[in-house]
Design a protein around this motif. Structure first.
Motif, PDB file in Angstrom:
ATOM      1  N   ARG A 260      48.349  21.267  39.193  1.00 14.81           N
ATOM      2  CA  ARG A 260      48.052  20.898  37.795  1.00 14.81           C
ATOM      3  C   ARG A 260      48.133  19.373  37.675  1.00 14.81           C
ATOM      4  NH1 ARG A 260      52.159  24.241  34.232  1.00 14.81           N
ATOM      5  NH2 ARG A 260      53.579  23.661  35.912  1.00 14.81           N
ATOM      6  N   VAL A 261      46.968  18.718  37.746  1.00 12.50           N
ATOM      7  CA  VAL A 261      46.902  17.264  37.738  1.00 12.50           C
ATOM      8  C   VAL A 261      45.879  16.804  36.704  1.00 12.50           C
ATOM      9  CG1 VAL A 261      46.417  15.175  39.075  1.00 12.50           C
ATOM     10  CG2 VAL A 261      47.494  17.144  40.193  1.00 12.50           C
ATOM     11  N   GLY A 262      46.278  15.873  35.840  1.00 13.56           N
ATOM     12  CA  GLY A 262      45.371  15.269  34.875  1.00 13.56           C
ATOM     13  C   GLY A 262      45.396  13.761  35.021  1.00 13.56           C
ATOM     14  N   MET A 263      44.447  13.104  34.369  1.00 11.79           N
ATOM     15  CA  MET A 263      44.400  11.648  34.410  1.00 11.79           C
ATOM     16  C   MET A 263      43.882  11.117  33.088  1.00 11.79           C
ATOM     17  SD  MET A 263      42.691   9.057  37.157  1.00 11.79           S
ATOM     18  CE  MET A 263      42.554   7.293  36.781  1.00 11.79           C
ATOM     19  N   ARG A 281      38.576  16.447  43.675  1.00  9.29           N
ATOM     20  CA  ARG A 281      38.672  17.730  42.983  1.00  9.29           C
ATOM     21  C   ARG A 281      40.095  18.083  42.585  1.00  9.29           C
ATOM     22  NH1 ARG A 281      35.127  20.719  40.498  1.00  9.29           N
ATOM     23  NH2 ARG A 281      36.661  22.355  40.807  1.00  9.29           N
ATOM     24  N   ARG A 282      41.085  17.371  43.093  1.00 10.14           N
ATOM     25  CA  ARG A 282      42.469  17.691  42.733  1.00 10.14           C
ATOM     26  C   ARG A 282      42.779  17.348  41.284  1.00 10.14           C
ATOM     27  NH1 ARG A 282      45.530  14.592  47.535  1.00 10.14           N
ATOM     28  NH2 ARG A 282      43.848  13.112  47.038  1.00 10.14           N
ATOM     29  N   VAL A 283      41.989  16.486  40.661  1.00  6.78           N
ATOM     30  CA  VAL A 283      42.236  16.095  39.270  1.00  6.78           C
ATOM     31  C   VAL A 283      41.509  17.077  38.357  1.00  6.78           C
ATOM     32  CG1 VAL A 283      42.128  14.249  37.566  1.00  6.78           C
ATOM     33  CG2 VAL A 283      42.456  13.688  39.983  1.00  6.78           C
ATOM     34  N   ASP A 284      42.276  17.797  37.541  1.00  5.15           N
ATOM     35  CA  ASP A 284      41.753  18.935  36.789  1.00  5.15           C
ATOM     36  C   ASP A 284      41.233  18.587  35.402  1.00  5.15           C
ATOM     37  OD1 ASP A 284      42.579  20.955  38.784  1.00  5.15           O
ATOM     38  OD2 ASP A 284      44.607  20.310  38.229  1.00  5.15           O
ATOM     39  N   ALA A 285      41.630  17.446  34.834  1.00  6.23           N
ATOM     40  CA  ALA A 285      41.242  17.110  33.458  1.00  6.23           C
ATOM     41  C   ALA A 285      41.391  15.610  33.267  1.00  6.23           C
ATOM     42  CB  ALA A 285      42.135  17.852  32.462  1.00  6.23           C
ATOM     43  N   GLY A 286      40.586  15.038  32.359  1.00  5.97           N
ATOM     44  CA  GLY A 286      40.622  13.596  32.176  1.00  5.97           C
ATOM     45  C   GLY A 286      40.462  13.159  30.740  1.00  5.97           C
ATOM     46  N   VAL A 287      40.975  11.949  30.455  1.00  8.29           N
ATOM     47  CA  VAL A 287      40.890  11.338  29.123  1.00  8.29           C
ATOM     48  C   VAL A 287      40.430   9.896  29.268  1.00  8.29           C
ATOM     49  CG1 VAL A 287      42.130  10.722  27.004  1.00  8.29           C
ATOM     50  CG2 VAL A 287      42.811  12.763  28.293  1.00  8.29           C
ATOM     51  N   ASN A 288      39.414   9.532  28.513  1.00  6.23           N
ATOM     52  CA  ASN A 288      38.963   8.149  28.424  1.00  6.23           C
ATOM     53  C   ASN A 288      39.342   7.619  27.048  1.00  6.23           C
ATOM     54  OD1 ASN A 288      37.607   5.702  28.139  1.00  6.23           O
ATOM     55  ND2 ASN A 288      35.667   6.453  28.954  1.00  6.23           N
ATOM     56  N   MET A 289      40.254   6.644  27.013  1.00  6.14           N
ATOM     57  CA  MET A 289      40.666   6.026  25.757  1.00  6.14           C
ATOM     58  C   MET A 289      39.926   4.699  25.581  1.00  6.14           C
ATOM     59  SD  MET A 289      44.773   6.910  25.687  1.00  6.14           S
ATOM     60  CE  MET A 289      45.146   6.111  27.251  1.00  6.14           C
ATOM     61  N   ASP A 290      38.789   4.760  24.907  1.00  7.65           N
ATOM     62  CA  ASP A 290      38.036   3.594  24.460  1.00  7.65           C
ATOM     63  C   ASP A 290      37.474   2.749  25.594  1.00  7.65           C
ATOM     64  OD1 ASP A 290      37.248   2.691  21.816  1.00  7.65           O
ATOM     65  OD2 ASP A 290      38.158   0.783  22.333  1.00  7.65           O
ATOM     66  N   GLY A 291      37.015   3.390  26.647  1.00 11.81           N
ATOM     67  CA  GLY A 291      36.455   2.641  27.766  1.00 11.81           C
ATOM     68  C   GLY A 291      34.995   2.968  28.035  1.00 11.81           C
ATOM     69  N   THR A 292      34.172   1.941  28.211  1.00  9.18           N
ATOM     70  CA  THR A 292      32.785   2.130  28.606  1.00  9.18           C
ATOM     71  C   THR A 292      32.713   2.761  29.997  1.00  9.18           C
ATOM     72  OG1 THR A 292      31.927   0.323  27.266  1.00  9.18           O
ATOM     73  CG2 THR A 292      30.669   0.859  29.240  1.00  9.18           C
ATOM     74  N   PHE A 293      31.729   3.624  30.212  1.00 13.16           N
ATOM     75  CA  PHE A 293      31.499   4.215  31.524  1.00 13.16           C
ATOM     76  C   PHE A 293      30.612   3.279  32.345  1.00 13.16           C
ATOM     77  CE2 PHE A 293      32.252   8.120  28.934  1.00 13.16           C
ATOM     78  CZ  PHE A 293      33.327   8.625  29.630  1.00 13.16           C
ATOM     79  N   PHE A 294      31.222   2.237  32.911  1.00 14.29           N
ATOM     80  CA  PHE A 294      30.445   1.356  33.782  1.00 14.29           C
ATOM     81  C   PHE A 294      30.029   2.069  35.057  1.00 14.29           C
ATOM     82  CE2 PHE A 294      33.009  -1.683  31.292  1.00 14.29           C
ATOM     83  CZ  PHE A 294      31.991  -2.440  30.757  1.00 14.29           C
ATOM     84  N   ASP A 295      30.947   2.856  35.626  1.00 18.26           N
ATOM     85  CA  ASP A 295      30.634   3.726  36.754  1.00 18.26           C
ATOM     86  C   ASP A 295      30.263   5.071  36.152  1.00 18.26           C
ATOM     87  OD1 ASP A 295      30.428   4.944  39.246  1.00 18.26           O
ATOM     88  OD2 ASP A 295      32.563   5.420  39.320  1.00 18.26           O
ATOM     89  N   PRO A 296      28.993   5.486  36.207  1.00 22.91           N
ATOM     90  CA  PRO A 296      28.536   6.630  35.399  1.00 22.91           C
ATOM     91  C   PRO A 296      28.915   7.975  35.989  1.00 22.91           C
ATOM     92  CG  PRO A 296      26.717   5.763  36.672  1.00 22.91           C
ATOM     93  CD  PRO A 296      27.895   4.877  36.972  1.00 22.91           C
ATOM     94  N   ALA A 297      30.211   8.170  36.217  1.00 20.83           N
ATOM     95  CA  ALA A 297      30.651   9.425  36.821  1.00 20.83           C
ATOM     96  C   ALA A 297      30.234  10.657  36.024  1.00 20.83           C
ATOM     97  CB  ALA A 297      32.160   9.409  37.035  1.00 20.83           C
ATOM     98  N   PRO A 298      30.337  10.663  34.672  1.00 18.88           N
ATOM     99  CA  PRO A 298      29.937  11.864  33.955  1.00 18.88           C
ATOM    100  C   PRO A 298      28.480  12.239  34.182  1.00 18.88           C
ATOM    101  CG  PRO A 298      31.206  10.432  32.524  1.00 18.88           C
ATOM    102  CD  PRO A 298      30.889   9.653  33.778  1.00 18.88           C
ATOM    103  N   VAL A 299      27.639  11.248  34.507  1.00 20.71           N
ATOM    104  CA  VAL A 299      26.243  11.545  34.775  1.00 20.71           C
ATOM    105  C   VAL A 299      26.118  12.497  35.956  1.00 20.71           C
ATOM    106  CG1 VAL A 299      24.022  10.532  35.436  1.00 20.71           C
ATOM    107  CG2 VAL A 299      25.471   9.367  33.768  1.00 20.71           C
ATOM    108  N   ARG A 300      27.056  12.393  36.887  1.00 24.35           N
ATOM    109  CA  ARG A 300      27.024  13.268  38.058  1.00 24.35           C
ATOM    110  C   ARG A 300      27.669  14.626  37.779  1.00 24.35           C
ATOM    111  NH1 ARG A 300      28.763   8.323  40.387  1.00 24.35           N
ATOM    112  NH2 ARG A 300      30.854   9.118  40.812  1.00 24.35           N
TER     113      ARG A 300
END
Length: 411
Positions: A260-263, A281-300
């Motif tokens: 159970r790992v989040g970031m 894949r070990r990171v199960d959930a994530g939170v972005n607090m007011d940051g631009t997606f310069f590295d477009p990971a969600p696109v993938r």
């Protein structure tokens, strides 16, 4: 006497700061700092010499049922050379570990940050002669050093600070999560902060900020910032190896449940949360607090794993930072897009609490420190409770009368 501060309090380095925070993110954002140096602090007026010396600020007390402890790790990844200062040798990380602790154990409250780290952070905004660095460094925390861990195994949350910002500025959130039954690892990424003091006393400054400032245009600066986010993903994969692998670096590693790992991260640290999830894949959930997606990971895509986007309003509402619109469309699991009225870029950090107690106002972010703290703690904890523990999180179902500032976006 209070000080009016129009530029964001305790900001980060020059053009790099403005880019990493909001200037590239939103046409509605404040104008970036000059490429030739820190943004001018012309709105500042130092307090009268006759004024009483203020007391050191104190972080709000955590609300969970656990006492909290804190350890510090200094780790070296011998498989990678530092990307920003190759001559420095292998990549290194300085990590704070907050954890649930047995009440009544441990020594003194853990320090907030070194005075030199505070001085460098203040100096980037022309505040070192206005706010005593010693006061900021002496900010009172609640975690105890050398505390005995509470019994049991707990989910792990990784935290990544904003570009140019010390890890200490996420201490309040780390203590809150630890009090709610999470182990929290907050990393300083070398040469990506105004100042990181190593155990031997050396202080690393922001070579990555200089790299961003040296770029000829916004497109080139975006490429460097994307590399910052991707590099942090490598940092956190290494950290996970050292915390959950067969030869853990932390003496209390047995308290971590590696399943159970989040970031979560602030500013570019929020982008790093999605970059890390895409790479590991070990990171199960994530939170972005007011940051631009310069590295477009969600696109993938994140393979159905849950993700929370928590930002300023209107700066991170639909149509303002297009990277959020693009990321939202491609997130393929449980997701929420929340924005907070009257907030500023540093609302989701310790800065509002420290600034308010030192008599510094930010007219661009009128949300009070108390509300900033309550909203950040409540929604981030609710998200991880749902994502890592399977607990109901009614707070994430829609608007509530208790939190009228929080808007649920449905683009």
């Amino acid at each position: 006497m209070r000080i009016s501060l129009r530029n964001r309090l305790f900001g980060v380095a020059a053009t790099a700061a403005a880019l990493a925070l909001t200037a590239l993110a939103s046409p509605a954002a404040a104008a970036p700092a000059s490429a030739s140096g820190p943004a001018p602090a012309t709105a500042l007026a130092p307090a009268s010499a006759a004024a009483a010396e203020p007391a050191a600020p104190a972080l709000p007390r955590p609300t969970g049922r656990y006492a909290t402890g804190r350890d510090t790790l200094f780790l070296t990844d011998h498989t990678r050379t530092d990307a920003w200062v190759p001559a420095a040798g292998p990549r290194q990380l300085l990590v704070s570990l907050n954890y649930p602790a047995r009440p009544g154990t441990g020594g003194d409250p853990a320090p907030y940050m070194a005075e030199e780290e505070a001085r460098l952070m203040l100096a980037q905004r022309g505040l070192e002669d206005v706010v005593p660095p010693a006061l900021v460094g002496a900010t009172r925390t609640h975690a105890r050093t050398a505390a005995r861990p509470a019994p049991g195994r707990f989910p792990l949350v990784l935290l990544s600070p904003g570009f140019g910002t010390p890890r200490a500025t996420l201490t309040g959130l780390a203590e809150e999560l630890a009090s709610r039954g999470y182990v929290v690892a907050t990393a300083d990424h070398p040469y990506e902060s105004t100042g990181t003091q190593l155990p031997d006393g050396r202080v690393l400054t922001c070579a990555a900020c200089d790299k961003v400032d040296a770029q000829p245009d916004d497109a080139a600066r975006r490429e460097v910032l994307a590399a910052v986010s991707a590099g942090r993903a490598d940092d956190f994969s290494f950290l996970l190896d050292r915390l959950t692998g067969p030869d853990p670096a932390w003496r209390h590693a047995r308290t971590i449940d590696p399943r159970r790992v989040g970031m979560a991260g602030h500013s570019i640290g929020g982008n790093a949360a999605s970059s890390t999830m895409a790479a590991d894949r070990r990171v199960d959930a994530g939170v972005n607090m007011d940051g631009t997606f310069f590295d477009p990971a969600p696109v993938r895509g994140l393979d159905g794993r849950p993700f929370l986007m928590l930002g300023t309003d209107p700066g991170h509402g639909p149509g303002t930072d297009t990277s959020w619109d693009e990321g939202w469309d491609r997130l393929d699991g449980f997701k929420r897009w929340l924005t907070v009225r009257d907030s500023g870029h540093f609302t989701f950090t310790d800065i509002p609490e420290i600034g308010e107690q030192l008599g510094i106002d930010d007219p661009d972010a009128p949300l009070s420190a108390a509300r900033s703290t309550t909203i950040t703690r409540s929604y981030v904890t609710a998200f991880f409770d749902r994502s890592l523990r399977g607990r109901p999180a009614r707070l994430l179902n829609g608007p509530t009368p208790a939190n009228p500032e929080v808007l649920f976006q449905h683009p």
